[in-house]
Write a protein that holds these residues in place. Structure first.
Motif, short mmCIF file in Angstrom:
data_model
loop_
_atom_site.label_atom_id
_atom_site.label_comp_id
_atom_site.label_asym_id
_atom_site.label_seq_id
_atom_site.Cartn_x
_atom_site.Cartn_y
_atom_site.Cartn_z
N ILE A 117 36.41 75.45 -15.43
CA ILE A 117 38.17 75.29 -16.07
C ILE A 117 37.53 74.05 -17.25
N GLY A 118 37.68 73.69 -17.63
CA GLY A 118 38.29 72.62 -18.94
C GLY A 118 39.70 72.60 -18.87
N VAL A 119 40.00 71.11 -18.38
CA VAL A 119 41.38 69.92 -19.05
C VAL A 119 41.43 69.47 -19.34
N PRO A 120 41.69 68.92 -21.02
CA PRO A 120 41.31 67.88 -22.20
C PRO A 120 42.13 67.18 -22.37
N ARG A 121 42.13 66.16 -22.55
CA ARG A 121 43.43 65.47 -23.08
C ARG A 121 43.97 65.41 -24.77
N GLU A 122 45.67 65.71 -24.95
CA GLU A 122 45.71 66.28 -26.10
C GLU A 122 46.12 65.03 -27.00
N SER A 163 41.11 78.59 -5.03
CA SER A 163 40.26 80.32 -5.13
C SER A 163 38.76 80.40 -5.28
N GLY A 164 38.37 79.04 -5.66
CA GLY A 164 36.79 78.85 -5.81
C GLY A 164 36.47 78.24 -7.14
N ALA A 165 37.32 78.31 -8.18
CA ALA A 165 37.54 77.65 -9.25
C ALA A 165 36.68 76.22 -9.93
N LYS A 166 35.60 76.07 -10.69
CA LYS A 166 35.21 74.53 -10.60
C LYS A 166 36.35 74.67 -11.69
N VAL A 167 37.05 72.88 -11.15
CA VAL A 167 37.40 72.24 -12.63
C VAL A 167 37.64 70.90 -13.20
N ILE A 168 37.23 70.77 -14.17
CA ILE A 168 36.57 69.31 -15.33
C ILE A 168 37.78 68.42 -15.61
N VAL A 169 38.85 68.10 -15.70
CA VAL A 169 39.25 67.01 -16.32
C VAL A 169 38.79 66.29 -16.88
N GLU A 170 39.41 65.74 -18.56
CA GLU A 170 39.18 64.38 -19.03
C GLU A 170 39.48 63.06 -18.52
N LYS A 171 39.27 62.62 -18.97
CA LYS A 171 39.48 61.45 -17.81
C LYS A 171 40.97 60.68 -18.42
N ASP A 172 42.40 60.40 -18.67
CA ASP A 172 43.49 60.06 -18.64
C ASP A 172 44.09 61.35 -18.77
N GLY A 190 40.45 68.28 -5.85
CA GLY A 190 38.82 69.32 -6.66
C GLY A 190 38.33 68.45 -7.74
N ALA A 191 38.94 68.36 -8.40
CA ALA A 191 38.45 68.42 -10.04
C ALA A 191 37.29 67.28 -10.04
N GLN A 192 36.55 67.21 -10.73
CA GLN A 192 34.77 66.40 -11.62
C GLN A 192 35.98 65.74 -13.15
N ILE A 193 35.83 64.26 -13.08
CA ILE A 193 36.27 64.47 -14.33
C ILE A 193 35.55 63.36 -14.99
N ALA A 194 36.24 63.83 -16.24
CA ALA A 194 34.32 64.25 -17.86
C ALA A 194 35.19 63.12 -18.22
N PRO A 195 34.42 61.93 -19.42
CA PRO A 195 34.59 60.60 -19.66
C PRO A 195 34.78 61.14 -20.61
N ASP A 196 34.28 62.02 -21.24
CA ASP A 196 35.69 61.98 -23.32
C ASP A 196 35.50 63.77 -23.77
N ALA A 197 36.03 63.69 -24.23
CA ALA A 197 36.14 64.68 -24.81
C ALA A 197 34.82 65.85 -25.20
N ALA A 198 33.77 65.16 -25.64
CA ALA A 198 32.63 66.17 -25.51
C ALA A 198 31.76 66.60 -24.55
N LYS A 243 31.21 70.94 -20.86
CA LYS A 243 30.63 71.77 -19.94
C LYS A 243 31.59 72.47 -19.10
N SER A 244 32.65 73.06 -20.08
CA SER A 244 33.39 74.02 -19.52
C SER A 244 33.44 75.20 -20.84
#
Length: 399
Positions: free
Chosen positions: A3-8, A29-38, A54-62, A67-68
């Motif tokens: 699951i990816g959460v981008p910066r708007e 619940s077992g999900a892997k979550v990736i959140v974009e920096k900021d 528990g999220a992984q922080i991605a450095p940018d949108a690309a 990864k999501s």
């Protein structure tokens, strides 16, 4: 499913789709979550909070998109900013898509080959829209507050809108006091800033937006008229006990002419109703200039906007930082498609709480009919008849 959460990236959009609390629930619940920096910075959520949840922080949108699998975001893909270029055919995009409002956006979504599920199209067995309603309440509350704010602080100068001294402090008090305002509790300096005492306010649409706006306007001392077509909803609104409030099935010219503020809040899941035409608006404005707040602007709007040069300009929008525009008839016009972003932290928490269980269902592959019905575009095909009708494009029935 990742699951990816981008910066708007939409201008002045401060919300984030998932808060750290929701991320923690997903991670447990077992999900892997990736959140974009900021991604949560403008809502007051730091990257460290997401990492602790528990999220992984991605450095940018690309990297976030690459990864999501499931992208959970607030606003529609911003084609003008190239956001669609990150989308891959295997992606599922879950957010407020509003495809009916833009052919360019629709074509980009089709061309991506991805699957798009729209928050605003998720409906329960009773026909309610649980992912739209939290933002509708916020937008309605802000519409009522803005009716008072612009009535007291805005004035027309030549062809533009100017603000009176002290408006910045008043706006800050509005944001600070929003949580109490959402409960229709307005007092102290804020009540003076937003006062609508004995002013006549007409609200078109008595749904979630209209009810919230009515509660705030009532608290600010307004005389109210709510125009609502549905008989059952009219009975409900009449039972709220709002003093000096009439609930009617239709509006005549006299009702509109006497109004100091007009709020448009009708939306039928496809396109906003045009409740007033150009001639009626012109005639009503000759009697009294108005504050007009068109909450339904992201679905076409309830009122025609004729700009100060006399040109029909449906594409002309304000922002949360500069919401007001002058129209040709001398009115203060507010047309902002992401009103809840004025209170990003409050709005993000409300949205995240509403969507997290649906995110879990999509990520786990759970077959839920309300999610299937909210899938508007998939694998290069339009599955939503409303979107197809809006742009005269073919609709493929979902299999």
């Amino acid at each position: 499913m990742r699951i990816g959460v981008p910066r708007e990236v939409k201008d002045y959009e401060g919300r984030v789709a998932l808060t750290p609390r929701a991320v923690a629930s997903l991670a447990s619940s077992g999900a892997k979550v990736i959140v974009e920096k900021d991604a949560g910075a403008r809502s007051g959520f730091a990257d460290a909070e997401y990492a602790s949840a528990g999220a992984q922080i991605a450095p940018d949108a690309a990297q976030l998109y690459s990864k999501s699998d499931l992208i959970v975001k607030v606003k529609e893909i911003q084609v003008g900013k190239g956001e669609h270029k990150n989308i891959l055919p295997g992606h599922i995009i879950f957010g407020y898509n509003h495809f009916e409002s833009s052919r360019e956006l629709t074509e980009a979504a089709i061309g991506s080959g991805a699957t798009f599920i729209s928050f605003e199209k998720v409906a329960d067995s009773a026909g309610q829209t649980p992912l739209l309603m939290p933002m509708s309440r916020i937008a309605g509350t802000l519409a009522g507050a803005w009716a008072g704010f612009f009535h007291n602080y805005a004035f027309r100068h030549d062809r533009s809108i100017r603000m009176k001294a002290g408006f910045e402090q008043a706006r800050a008090r509005l944001v600070e006091g929003f949580e109490r305002m959402a409960e229709a509790k307005v007092d102290g300096a804020l009540a003076a800033d937003l006062s609508l005492q004995d002013r006549h306010v007409v609200i078109f649409g008595g749904g979630t937006v209209g009810e919230a706006a009515a509660r705030v306007c009532h608290a600010l001392g307004a005389r109210l008229a709510i125009v609502e077509k549905r008989e059952a909803r009219r009975k409900y609104l009449q039972g709220l006990g709002l003093g000096r409030c009439s609930v009617v099935a239709g509006a005549d010219h006299d009702l509109l002419k006497g109004a100091s503020a007009v709020i448009g809040a009708t939306y039928d899941k496809e396109k906003a109703d045009r409740v007033v035409d150009e001639k009626a608006l012109k005639d009503a404005s000759e009697v009294r200039k108005k504050v007009i707040i068109d909450v339904s602007v992201d679905q076409g709007g309830n009122f025609p906007f004729i700009d100060s040069a006399g040109r029909y300009a449906p594409e002309s929008m304000g922002t949360i930082m500069s919401p007001a525009q002058a129209d040709f008839f001398g009115n203060v016009f507010v047309r902002v498609p992401n009103m809840p972003s004025l209170v990003p932290r409050y709005a993000s928490m409300a949205l995240s709480s509403a969507i997290v269980e649906y995110v879990k269902a999509i990520a786990s592959g759970s077959e839920r009919q309300e999610i299937a019905r909210a899938t508007g575009i998939s694998a290069g095909r339009i599955l939503d008849g409303a979107v197809a009708r809006a742009h005269g494009m073919p609709c493929a029935k979902p299999t």
